[in-house]
Design a protein around this motif. Structure first.
Motif, PDB file in Angstrom:
ATOM      1  N   TYR A  78       0.563  -0.906   0.103  1.00  0.00           N
ATOM      2  CA  TYR A  78      -0.411   0.323  -0.313  1.00  0.00           C
ATOM      3  C   TYR A  78       0.760   1.368  -0.127  1.00  0.00           C
ATOM      4  O   TYR A  78       0.660   1.718  -1.223  1.00  0.00           O
ATOM      5  N   TYR A  79       2.056   1.042   0.585  1.00  0.00           N
ATOM      6  CA  TYR A  79       2.747   2.467   0.650  1.00  0.00           C
ATOM      7  C   TYR A  79       3.640   2.410  -0.943  1.00  0.00           C
ATOM      8  O   TYR A  79       4.213   3.783  -0.709  1.00  0.00           O
ATOM      9  N   LEU A  80       4.062   1.225  -1.062  1.00  0.00           N
ATOM     10  CA  LEU A  80       5.395   1.277  -2.223  1.00  0.00           C
ATOM     11  C   LEU A  80       3.947   1.740  -3.411  1.00  0.00           C
ATOM     12  O   LEU A  80       4.494   2.305  -4.360  1.00  0.00           O
ATOM     13  N   TYR A  81       2.870   2.035  -3.651  1.00  0.00           N
ATOM     14  CA  TYR A  81       1.855   2.230  -4.418  1.00  0.00           C
ATOM     15  C   TYR A  81       1.314   3.454  -4.665  1.00  0.00           C
ATOM     16  O   TYR A  81       1.650   4.061  -5.256  1.00  0.00           O
ATOM     17  N   GLN A  82       1.698   4.295  -3.507  1.00  0.00           N
ATOM     18  CA  GLN A  82       1.910   5.959  -3.110  1.00  0.00           C
ATOM     19  C   GLN A  82       2.934   6.506  -4.799  1.00  0.00           C
ATOM     20  O   GLN A  82       2.134   7.624  -5.320  1.00  0.00           O
ATOM     21  N   GLY A  83       3.615   5.800  -4.680  1.00  0.00           N
ATOM     22  CA  GLY A  83       4.608   6.346  -5.747  1.00  0.00           C
ATOM     23  C   GLY A  83       3.994   6.217  -6.697  1.00  0.00           C
ATOM     24  O   GLY A  83       4.727   6.903  -8.112  1.00  0.00           O
ATOM     25  N   VAL A  84       3.310   5.400  -7.507  1.00  0.00           N
ATOM     26  CA  VAL A  84       2.101   4.784  -8.737  1.00  0.00           C
ATOM     27  C   VAL A  84       1.182   5.849  -8.265  1.00  0.00           C
ATOM     28  O   VAL A  84       1.188   6.690  -9.091  1.00  0.00           O
ATOM     29  N   LYS A  85       0.397   6.130  -7.771  1.00  0.00           N
ATOM     30  CA  LYS A  85      -0.931   7.453  -7.151  1.00  0.00           C
ATOM     31  C   LYS A  85      -0.518   8.004  -7.481  1.00  0.00           C
ATOM     32  O   LYS A  85      -1.297   8.861  -8.095  1.00  0.00           O
ATOM     33  N   LEU A  86       0.634   9.128  -7.592  1.00  0.00           N
ATOM     34  CA  LEU A  86       1.441  10.036  -7.009  1.00  0.00           C
ATOM     35  C   LEU A  86       2.105  10.632  -8.804  1.00  0.00           C
ATOM     36  O   LEU A  86       2.166  11.692  -8.511  1.00  0.00           O
ATOM     37  N   GLY A  87       1.612   8.867  -9.471  1.00  0.00           N
ATOM     38  CA  GLY A  87       2.950   9.765 -10.317  1.00  0.00           C
ATOM     39  C   GLY A  87       4.403   9.751 -10.802  1.00  0.00           C
ATOM     40  O   GLY A  87       4.573   9.914 -11.198  1.00  0.00           O
ATOM     41  N   ILE A  88       4.969   9.538  -9.744  1.00  0.00           N
ATOM     42  CA  ILE A  88       6.380   9.350  -9.394  1.00  0.00           C
ATOM     43  C   ILE A  88       7.083   8.683  -9.611  1.00  0.00           C
ATOM     44  O   ILE A  88       8.217   8.782 -10.351  1.00  0.00           O
TER      45      ILE A  88
END
Lengths: 356, 120
Positions: free
Chosen positions: A55-65
């Motif tokens: 879930y935390y690693l996915y934030q990089g996808v969600k935020l376009g990083i």
């Protein structure tokens, strides 16, 4: 879903279909669907417990990083010399985005909403990071299907493109030998990423993260003064981000979302987008061949679909089959890298139209 | 969204992509012309400076700068970038460059060839 994950792992390891990305994606699918593991679980609202690792690693996808960081590495690995030597390659890079817009129209006809249609259509750009960047913003629920379709079709380019190339060109056209490209000075190579960044980001600000990072990576490469940074983004950084990106994109593929009729439609639309993008590039290649009096081999047009350098290699291979003395690789690299810019511009347009 | 709307979006999208990339291609051409002009001027200045030194100029340290004497060869071949090919075709030249790189253990990207001339 665990069975699908195992099939994808098999395709990555045994069939070697884009293993660098397909393997982490497949394993991410497996991890996310393990009962009781809760690796993609969000933390409760009161933050009394931590969420799952993915879930935390996915934030990089969600935020376009992650896609932007991948573009940083791609920029550092890309030689824009052939494009600078022959700027008309950019026309081919534009024509090879045709599939995006045809797939968009068909997606709307199939009942997808405009955001979903745009996210699916971008598969035609044959650019994985761009597809993930746009899907995460416009239709995150379709992200796993779109990412898997995009990377699968990119791996299948040597099978998808050649029949279309042979169908749309004559043997005489495929035999055309192109004149050697001029030498590009270091100064031109350094100025190029700066000019592209300023022009594209001013015209389409929504695509600044992708183009900005792509050109920063390229400036690292061409400036010759930051060799350590250049080396890091080309190797260590892009590898680390690929692991995070692949695993977390795969982890979004939960059964209730992935095993739906929409996934089948996405796979069909993705293939259609790829085919029409190839056709668009080839048709403009033929037009340029005609206008130049037979100096341009139309096979280089199909390389405009991005997918660096796979599509350029296919042009080279088809050209050499028709004429063993034909060396189209460097000529095809121009449209190929132009396709990267073209698909990013197309994504920027769709984001500007349908982004919230 | 209706079919007509989606067609309009697609058409505008294609026009936008073509417009941006066509604009970029013109800018690259313009950039190449301007930078080429600047580089030519710089090369001329460098050549003039080297010529001055060749005729007996001394450096600040008092050492004579010796430059290799270039034979007066009539350019009967054609040129590609800064490499002159005289009586040698492109493929042979590529082969020669690859052999030199291999034998000298110096990557091609670090070698600069000025001229390849066929000797009868």
């Amino acid at each position: 879903m665990m069975l699908i994950a195992c099939i994808l792992i098999y395709m990555a390891i045994v069939k070697k279909y884009e293993p660098l990305l397909l393997l982490p994606i497949a394993f991410g699918v497996l991890l996310a669907n393990l009962p009781m593991a809760n690796l993609m679980a969000a933390p409760p609202d009161d933050h009394s417990q931590v969420g799952g690792l993915l879930y935390y690693l996915y934030q990089g996808v969600k935020l376009g990083i992650y896609p932007s960081l991948i573009f940083l590495g791609v920029g550092a690995m890309t030689d824009f010399g052939p494009l600078i030597a022959r700027p008309s390659s950019l026309f081919l890079g534009a024509a090879a985005q045709l599939g995006i817009y045809i797939a968009f129209v068909v997606a709307i006809c199939l009942g997808f909403n405009p955001q979903e249609g745009a996210a699916i259509a971008i598969i035609g750009g044959a650019d994985g990071p761009t597809a993930i960047f746009l899907s995460a913003r416009l239709a995150p629920e379709l992200l796993p299907a779109i990412a898997i379709a995009a990377y699968s079709y990119m791996a299948l380019i040597p099978m998808i493109q050649p029949p279309i190339m042979r169908l749309l060109t004559t043997k005489k056209e495929r035999e055309i030998e192109m004149v050697q490209l001029r030498e590009v000075s270091k100064l031109e190579r350094i100025v190029f990423p700066i000019v592209v960044t300023i022009v594209v980001c001013m015209l389409l600000p929504s695509v600044s993260p992708l183009i900005g990072m792509l050109m920063l990576g390229n400036l690292f490469r061409e400036s010759g003064v930051v060799e350590r940074l250049n080396d890091t983004v080309q190797h260590a950084l892009i590898n680390i981000v690929t692991i995070f990106l692949g695993t977390t994109v795969g982890a979004t593929a939960v059964a209730e979302v992935f095993l739906s009729p929409a996934t089948i439609k996405i796979i069909v639309l993705g293939l259609m987008a790829f085919v029409f993008s190839t056709i668009g590039g080839l048709l403009l290649g033929k037009l340029m061949c005609f206008l130049s009096g037979g100096k341009v081999n139309p096979l280089i047009g199909s390389a405009g679909v991005s997918a660096v350098p796979m599509a350029a290699r296919v042009s080279q291979s088809e050209g050499q089959k028709a004429n063993p003395a034909n060396f189209l690789l460097m000529h095809a690299m121009g449209p190929n890298v132009a396709g990267v810019i073209g698909s990013a511009v197309a994504a920027g347009f769709l984001l500007a139209m349908f982004g919230s | 969204m209706t079919l007509m709307d989606s067609l309009m979006v697609s058409l505008i999208g294609l026009v936008v992509v073509f417009s941006v990339l066509i604009l970029l291609s013109f800018l690259i051409k313009f950039q190449s012309v301007v930078l080429g002009y600047i580089m030519t001027d710089k090369n001329k200045l460098d050549a003039a400076s080297a010529k001055g030194k060749d005729t007996g100029d001394f450096t600040a340290e008092g050492e004579t700068v010796v430059t290799a004497e270039v034979p007066n060869i009539v350019d009967e071949g054609w040129s590609t970038g800064e490499l002159r090919l005289l009586g040698v075709d492109e493929k042979t030249a590529a082969m020669i460059m690859a052999i030199v790189s291999h034998e000298s253990q110096i990557p091609l990207s670090e070698l600069q060839f000025k001229m390849i001339k066929a000797i009868n």
